[in-house]
Design a protein around this motif. Structure first.
Motif, PDB file in Angstrom:
ATOM      1  N   ARG A 363       2.750  -2.668 -23.463  1.00 15.52           N
ATOM      2  CA  ARG A 363       2.482  -1.373 -24.072  1.00 15.52           C
ATOM      3  C   ARG A 363       1.989  -0.390 -23.011  1.00 15.52           C
ATOM      4  O   ARG A 363       1.542  -0.783 -21.936  1.00 15.52           O
ATOM      5  N   GLY A 364       2.064   0.899 -23.312  1.00 14.84           N
ATOM      6  CA  GLY A 364       1.692   1.921 -22.358  1.00 14.84           C
ATOM      7  C   GLY A 364       0.218   1.895 -22.008  1.00 14.84           C
ATOM      8  O   GLY A 364      -0.638   1.662 -22.874  1.00 14.84           O
ATOM      9  N   VAL A 365      -0.072   2.149 -20.734  1.00 17.95           N
ATOM     10  CA  VAL A 365      -1.456   2.171 -20.247  1.00 17.95           C
ATOM     11  C   VAL A 365      -1.630   3.373 -19.320  1.00 17.95           C
ATOM     12  O   VAL A 365      -0.827   3.582 -18.416  1.00 17.95           O
ATOM     13  N   ARG A 380       2.890  14.162 -13.692  1.00 23.14           N
ATOM     14  CA  ARG A 380       3.323  13.513 -12.452  1.00 23.14           C
ATOM     15  C   ARG A 380       3.160  11.998 -12.534  1.00 23.14           C
ATOM     16  O   ARG A 380       4.021  11.242 -12.057  1.00 23.14           O
ATOM     17  N   ALA A 381       2.076  11.540 -13.152  1.00 26.85           N
ATOM     18  CA  ALA A 381       1.863  10.096 -13.295  1.00 26.85           C
ATOM     19  C   ALA A 381       2.972   9.460 -14.121  1.00 26.85           C
ATOM     20  O   ALA A 381       3.336   8.294 -13.898  1.00 26.85           O
ATOM     21  N   THR A 382       3.538  10.203 -15.068  1.00 25.78           N
ATOM     22  CA  THR A 382       4.663   9.692 -15.865  1.00 25.78           C
ATOM     23  C   THR A 382       5.890   9.478 -14.974  1.00 25.78           C
ATOM     24  O   THR A 382       6.535   8.428 -15.017  1.00 25.78           O
ATOM     25  N   LEU A 383       6.214  10.474 -14.162  1.00 29.96           N
ATOM     26  CA  LEU A 383       7.365  10.346 -13.266  1.00 29.96           C
ATOM     27  C   LEU A 383       7.151   9.203 -12.275  1.00 29.96           C
ATOM     28  O   LEU A 383       8.070   8.434 -11.984  1.00 29.96           O
ATOM     29  N   GLU A 384       5.931   9.093 -11.758  1.00 29.45           N
ATOM     30  CA  GLU A 384       5.637   8.035 -10.797  1.00 29.45           C
ATOM     31  C   GLU A 384       5.657   6.659 -11.450  1.00 29.45           C
ATOM     32  O   GLU A 384       6.181   5.692 -10.879  1.00 29.45           O
ATOM     33  N   GLY A 385       5.126   6.563 -12.674  1.00 30.40           N
ATOM     34  CA  GLY A 385       5.093   5.270 -13.364  1.00 30.40           C
ATOM     35  C   GLY A 385       6.480   4.726 -13.646  1.00 30.40           C
ATOM     36  O   GLY A 385       6.739   3.530 -13.467  1.00 30.40           O
ATOM     37  N   LEU A 484      -0.887   2.306  -4.394  1.00 28.60           N
ATOM     38  CA  LEU A 484      -0.998   2.485  -5.847  1.00 28.60           C
ATOM     39  C   LEU A 484      -0.114   1.503  -6.604  1.00 28.60           C
ATOM     40  O   LEU A 484      -0.484   1.020  -7.679  1.00 28.60           O
ATOM     41  N   PHE A 485       1.074   1.208  -6.053  1.00 29.15           N
ATOM     42  CA  PHE A 485       1.958   0.244  -6.710  1.00 29.15           C
ATOM     43  C   PHE A 485       1.299  -1.138  -6.781  1.00 29.15           C
ATOM     44  O   PHE A 485       1.440  -1.857  -7.772  1.00 29.15           O
ATOM     45  N   SER A 486       0.573  -1.504  -5.761  1.00 32.90           N
ATOM     46  CA  SER A 486      -0.144  -2.774  -5.770  1.00 32.90           C
ATOM     47  C   SER A 486      -1.176  -2.810  -6.901  1.00 32.90           C
ATOM     48  O   SER A 486      -1.313  -3.819  -7.606  1.00 32.90           O
ATOM     49  N   ILE A 487      -1.886  -1.690  -7.100  1.00 29.69           N
ATOM     50  CA  ILE A 487      -2.834  -1.606  -8.220  1.00 29.69           C
ATOM     51  C   ILE A 487      -2.096  -1.665  -9.548  1.00 29.69           C
ATOM     52  O   ILE A 487      -2.513  -2.357 -10.494  1.00 29.69           O
ATOM     53  N   TYR A 488      -1.009  -0.931  -9.617  1.00 31.21           N
ATOM     54  CA  TYR A 488      -0.159  -0.893 -10.812  1.00 31.21           C
ATOM     55  C   TYR A 488       0.256  -2.308 -11.239  1.00 31.21           C
ATOM     56  O   TYR A 488       0.156  -2.680 -12.414  1.00 31.21           O
TER      57      TYR A 488
END
Length: 508
Positions: A363-365, A380-385, A484-488
């Motif tokens: 689910r979305g976080v 921007r976080a949407t495009l990056e996610g 950030l991808f590592s955190i993601y």
């Protein structure tokens, strides 16, 4: 000069293009159709509405092209993957079609995983066990709609449904079959072990033919409405995803395609069925010589649309007054935020997720939110996610199908220069944007020309494609995105039990 009709039956709309055999576009018409979501995890459509849309756009394209019937060499179909329609002996749909986003059969997917060897099934079919695919949908239908199940003559996709209306025969191309989760990609037949597990016969599926299979007879009522000769050559064609690779001209080894439309996908063409020991990717057929390994995400442009519809009503009104597309305006907002959205991370799992982890419970976080963040950061976080999702598939494909030396992109996201630049920065690779013609409908045109002997090999598509733009990565932004991808990724893996618990509550 002869012309080819390419028909693309998409997720939310149909498109028909007509190209001369030199690639010149003569006509292009499209039309949307509704998606119904009456319950959580349901995603339904009306087959008749889709058929009528296909007929309408083809009729309009033929009028636009103004070609005499004898100038049309043939028609080739492309279609969305993973649709599911039970039909009776008269060819009538017994219920609405379930499309790829329908995950109501998740409990039956879990049952299959617990009772069967999931890896063995994947290795035979090239499809991980997931609600998107037919096995769990068939089980859901068998147990939840037993009366309709007893009346079912065949299980078909939307492409087979429409082709039956055109051709009056039940055939399915090897591409759509390989994307069903029911087809053995090595034996090239419906998987006998799965049929036994589901307690059904192979007769409940259409006859499988190569994607280049040609018929020369269409139904009189279809020919009359469209003004086409009844002996028109019809190429059965392939699924839209693999046709998109042709449409982008990405057929050679190492050429990767990344597409973001409503959903998203990353693909590489291979010369044999290619599967992943870690079950992260799928493998679908393209032609007798080529296969496509890849992965798809549920939440592509649909996540950006969610952001627009839920948080940008004012911006939509302003964009309309300015004569702009609302997405363009939102992209300008996002440009004012630095790469990484000041530490705001979105996991865009609004409709569960497919590759590479195949978790329908996800689910979305929104993570890292603080008082400094505003609407611009969320956009921007949407495009990056979404781009992080695509990058995770890219990593898997690089390991499974070989190194990537070029990335070509397609889909509606290419209208946002910011979004394409974000992809270049996240991937750390140059991104090429093909010019017209491109896309699944053009891919169907090229496959049609190959099937009809106009082109010797689909690799000749390279002569039709030009690159209109190239985007180069920023080393600084790439470094930030890797962090950030590592955190993601850690956020995702740390929430597995919570995803399952909240999905159970939401399903009721």
């Amino acid at each position: 000069m002869q012309a080819i009709i390419g028909v693309d039956i998409g997720t939310t709309g149909a498109r028909t293009v007509i190209h001369r055999t030199d690639g010149t576009l003569l006509a292009s018409q499209s039309q949307d159709y509704p998606l119904y979501t009456p319950n959580p995890a349901w995603a339904e459509q009306e087959p008749e509405e889709i058929f009528q849309a296909v007929m309408s756009v083809t009729e309009k394209a033929l009028l636009q092209a103004k070609l005499p019937p004898d100038r049309i060499a043939g028609l080739c179909f492309g279609s969305v993957f993973h649709s599911f329609i039970p039909i009776d002996r008269d060819g009538n749909a017994l219920c609405r079609m379930m499309n790829w986003a329908d995950s109501r059969s998740q409990l039956y997917t879990e049952r299959l995983k617990s009772e069967q060897d999931a890896k063995a099934i994947y290795m035979r079919t090239g499809c991980p066990l997931h609600p998107m695919y037919m096995p769990s949908k068939i089980l859901w239908f068998k147990h939840e709609r037993p009366d309709l199940f007893r009346r079912t003559y065949k299980f078909v996709s939307i492409k087979e449904y429409i082709m039956y209306r055109f051709l009056k025969q039940y055939i399915v191309d090897r591409s759509i079959a390989s994307g069903s989760g029911m087809y053995n990609i090595h034996a090239l037949e419906w998987d006998q072990e799965l049929l036994a597990v589901l307690g059904i016969s192979g007769d409940m599926f259409s006859r499988v033919v190569p994607t280049t299979h040609v018929t020369e007879e269409i139904a009189p009522e279809v020919a009359a409405r469209l003004g086409l000769p009844p002996d028109l050559k019809v190429v059965v064609g392939a699924g839209d995803g693999v046709l998109s690779s042709i449409g982008a001209g990405a057929i050679n080894p190492g050429q990767l395609t990344a597409m973001i439309g409503t959903s998203g996908a990353v693909r590489l063409v291979t010369d044999k069925p290619t599967v992943d020991e870690k079950l992260r990717t799928w493998c679908y057929n393209l032609t007798d010589k080529y296969w496509v390994a890849g992965g798809a995400i549920n939440n592509g442009g649909i996540a950006f649309r969610w952001m627009r519809d839920k948080f940008a009503e004012t911006e939509q009104r302003v964009a309309e007054k300015m004569g702009l597309d609302a997405y363009q305006l939102l992209s300008t907002y996002a440009e004012k935020v630095p790469a990484g959205s000041d530490g705001l991370i979105l996991l865009p799992f609004f409709a569960g997720e497919r590759a590479p982890y195949w978790n329908a419970n996800a689910r979305g976080v929104l993570f890292g939110l603080n008082l400094n963040h505003d609407k611009r950061h969320m956009i921007r976080a949407t495009l990056e996610g979404v781009t992080y999702r695509m990058f995770s598939i890219y990593q898997a494909l690089d390991q499974v199908a070989g190194p990537v030396n070029e990335i070509r992109v397609s889909g509606s996201f290419t209208r946002s220069k910011l979004w394409v630049q974000i992809m270049a920065d996240v991937f750390g690779k140059m991104i090429s944007v093909p010019g017209e013609p491109e896309g699944s409908a053009f891919g169907a045109t090229i496959l049609g020309m190959h099937a009809l002997g106009i082109l010797k090999d689909i690799k000749e598509v390279g002569g039709f494609i030009n690159i209109k733009e190239r985007y180069y990565p920023s080393a600084e932004n790439h470094s930030r995105y890797q962090e950030l991808f590592s955190i993601y990724e850690r956020i995702y893996w740390n929430l597995q039990s919570e995803f399952a618990a909240i999905a159970k509550i939401q399903r009721g």
